[in-house]
Design a protein around this motif. Structure first.
Motif, PDB file in Angstrom:
ATOM      1  N   ARG A 153       2.761  17.385   4.513  1.00 36.00           N
ATOM      2  CA  ARG A 153       2.814  16.787   3.180  1.00 36.00           C
ATOM      3  C   ARG A 153       3.127  15.292   3.258  1.00 36.00           C
ATOM      4  O   ARG A 153       2.637  14.498   2.458  1.00 36.00           O
ATOM      5  CB  ARG A 153       3.864  17.499   2.336  1.00 36.00           C
ATOM      6  N   LEU A 154       3.935  14.905   4.250  1.00 36.31           N
ATOM      7  CA  LEU A 154       4.256  13.485   4.428  1.00 36.31           C
ATOM      8  C   LEU A 154       3.001  12.688   4.753  1.00 36.31           C
ATOM      9  O   LEU A 154       2.777  11.605   4.198  1.00 36.31           O
ATOM     10  CB  LEU A 154       5.294  13.328   5.545  1.00 36.31           C
ATOM     11  N   GLN A 155       2.174  13.231   5.649  1.00 36.92           N
ATOM     12  CA  GLN A 155       0.949  12.523   6.017  1.00 36.92           C
ATOM     13  C   GLN A 155      -0.002  12.378   4.832  1.00 36.92           C
ATOM     14  O   GLN A 155      -0.672  11.347   4.680  1.00 36.92           O
ATOM     15  CB  GLN A 155       0.249  13.265   7.161  1.00 36.92           C
ATOM     16  N   LYS A 156      -0.034  13.390   3.950  1.00 40.09           N
ATOM     17  CA  LYS A 156      -0.913  13.312   2.782  1.00 40.09           C
ATOM     18  C   LYS A 156      -0.505  12.206   1.814  1.00 40.09           C
ATOM     19  O   LYS A 156      -1.337  11.662   1.090  1.00 40.09           O
ATOM     20  CB  LYS A 156      -0.922  14.657   2.052  1.00 40.09           C
ATOM     21  N   LYS A 157       0.788  11.864   1.795  1.00 40.74           N
ATOM     22  CA  LYS A 157       1.281  10.877   0.849  1.00 40.74           C
ATOM     23  C   LYS A 157       1.300   9.459   1.407  1.00 40.74           C
ATOM     24  O   LYS A 157       1.674   8.522   0.713  1.00 40.74           O
ATOM     25  CB  LYS A 157       2.696  11.252   0.400  1.00 40.74           C
ATOM     26  N   ILE A 158       0.917   9.300   2.669  1.00 41.64           N
ATOM     27  CA  ILE A 158       0.956   7.979   3.303  1.00 41.64           C
ATOM     28  C   ILE A 158      -0.456   7.591   3.720  1.00 41.64           C
ATOM     29  O   ILE A 158      -1.183   8.385   4.337  1.00 41.64           O
ATOM     30  CB  ILE A 158       1.907   7.977   4.515  1.00 41.64           C
ATOM     31  N   SER A 159      -0.849   6.377   3.402  1.00 43.40           N
ATOM     32  CA  SER A 159      -2.218   5.940   3.685  1.00 43.40           C
ATOM     33  C   SER A 159      -2.459   5.689   5.168  1.00 43.40           C
ATOM     34  O   SER A 159      -3.600   5.705   5.612  1.00 43.40           O
ATOM     35  CB  SER A 159      -2.520   4.663   2.886  1.00 43.40           C
ATOM     36  N   SER A 200       0.802  -1.217   0.000  1.00 41.51           N
ATOM     37  CA  SER A 200       0.000   0.000   0.000  1.00 41.51           C
ATOM     38  C   SER A 200       0.830   1.260   0.000  1.00 41.51           C
ATOM     39  O   SER A 200       0.315   2.332  -0.152  1.00 41.51           O
ATOM     40  CB  SER A 200      -0.921   0.016   1.237  1.00 41.51           C
ATOM     41  N   MET A 201       2.148   1.109   0.196  1.00 38.15           N
ATOM     42  CA  MET A 201       3.012   2.284   0.229  1.00 38.15           C
ATOM     43  C   MET A 201       4.171   2.084  -0.715  1.00 38.15           C
ATOM     44  O   MET A 201       4.867   1.068  -0.641  1.00 38.15           O
ATOM     45  CB  MET A 201       3.557   2.519   1.654  1.00 38.15           C
TER      46      MET A 201
END
Length: 399
Positions: free
Chosen positions: A101-107, A73-74
């Motif tokens: 921005r990191l949180q937006k790119k990680i599920s 998933s990542m």
């Protein structure tokens, strides 16, 4: 019979409130409404902070994959260690922006509570650590006991390493720091140094090395970076690092090899116990710092012609050991006072505690005073255990 019934009713009235209180507590303790499963978290084990050429923050994190399903998933760069973690990088105008921005790119929900290592790239360290440190110390989930390093180059390159012995690069760096053969600086230690009277700090430097005959690279702690007013201003080698550690009372483990005068060969000693005391004194306008170093050592190897069961021979080794320590301490003092003009030994705080009024009157002049502080060394190092044998009998047999 009536009296017994009255007693029962009275007892019931007394126990009813207690029962209701216990019932309410049970309802409150039983809930896990805000709990998160481990498999729903992106667990960060190490963090790297770099400064891009256009002045933005590049935040790189090593994320531990808690289940095989998570790896699908990542997307990221596998660390080569059986696919147990990935490295993700984002850029932002500051640490908070990059973290968002990191949180937006990680599920998964990013979890900082297991981040044991924070790495600052050299460019970031020279630009200034105060801004990223504000975010890290203010963040409710960051660990104040996490280890902090400066990298010889980009921090991201260190995160991409896969040490063959340890599970991850974070574990490797933590174990090397906790061995205390070099400087061991935590997030809290760095914050305290940055806000101290001297406004100076030191951080261990991580370099990348390659094993001869192997393609794999590994992290290695070598030397120290000097921080003043939040910015890296220079670096020192391993010999000077030892002197810094003696002055800061941070020598916990050390092996020193000496060659005593009027002897042939070497004697190696392992540090058993040490203590450094800083004794400030202001006398006739002179600022004086007495550095009192005491310690006990064990002899672990003797390839010299000395008989270490003879007290005079033991005295020769102790004298040479003190000479080596004094040389390293003087090297550290020379670079700190003359080259960097940075009080990395926290002399300022010691003068402030003993002479608060004089310090306050001269606080603005400390950068001028520190290079002129007279340092008096008092070194007393003793050999506690010379070993079970006095002479090197193998050497005797060869003669």
């Amino acid at each position: 019979m009536r009296r017994k019934r009255k007693d029962m009713l009275a007892n019931g009235r007394r126990t009813a409130p207690a029962f209701l209180s216990l019932l309410v507590c049970a309802f409150l303790l039983a809930g896990c409404w805000n709990a998160r499963e481990v498999n729903d978290l992106a667990i960060i084990t190490a963090t790297g902070v770099d400064l891009t050429e256009d002045g933005q923050i590049e935040l790189s994190v090593k994320i531990y994959l808690t289940s095989p399903s998570g790896s699908g998933s990542m997307s990221g760069q596998p660390d080569g260690n059986k696919g147990t973690s990935v490295v993700r990088s984002v850029t932002g105008i500051n640490m908070a922006d990059a973290a968002s921005r990191l949180q937006k790119k990680i599920s998964r929900k990013v979890f900082w509570g297991q981040a044991d290592v924070f790495l600052f790239g050299e460019r970031m360290a020279r630009a200034g650590l105060e801004a990223p440190m504000d975010f890290l110390m203010r963040h409710i989930a960051s660990r104040e006991r996490a280890h902090v390093f400066v990298c010889d180059g980009p921090a991201k390159n260190v995160l991409l390493l896969s040490p063959s012995i340890e599970r991850s690069v974070a574990d490797a760096l933590v174990h090397m720091a906790e061995q205390q053969t070099g400087l061991n600086i935590t997030m809290m230690d760095l914050a305290q140094m940055l806000i101290s009277k001297s406004k100076a700090a030191v951080l261990p430097i991580v370099v990348i090395r390659e094993e001869q005959g192997e393609k794999q690279s590994f992290p290695y702690i070598q030397g120290v970076s000097v921080i003043k007013n939040g910015k890296m201003i220079g670096r020192v080698n391993e010999d000077v690092t030892r002197g810094i550690m003696w002055l800061r009372n941070e020598i916990k483990q050390a092996t020193v090899t000496v060659s005593p005068e009027q002897s042939d060969g070497y004697v190696s000693l392992h540090l058993h116990r040490s203590q450094t005391r800083l004794i400030p004194k202001i006398e006739g306008g002179r600022w004086i710092m007495t550095v009192r170093i005491t310690g006990q050592d064990d002899i672990v190897e003797n390839t010299s012609d000395l008989d270490l069961s003879v007290p005079d021979h033991i005295g020769k080794v102790e004298k040479e050991l003190e000479k080596v320590v004094n040389t390293r301490v003087k090297m550290a003092l020379g670079q700190a006072q003359k080259e960097f003009k940075a009080d990395i030994f926290q002399f300022a705080d010691n003068f402030y505690r003993k002479y608060p009024k004089i310090w306050e009157a001269n606080a603005d002049r400390w950068d001028e005073i520190f290079p002129e502080v007279e340092v008096r060394l008092e070194t007393d190092l003793r050999i506690a255990r010379p070993g079970l044998i006095g002479k090197n009998f193998f050497r005797q047999e060869q003669r």
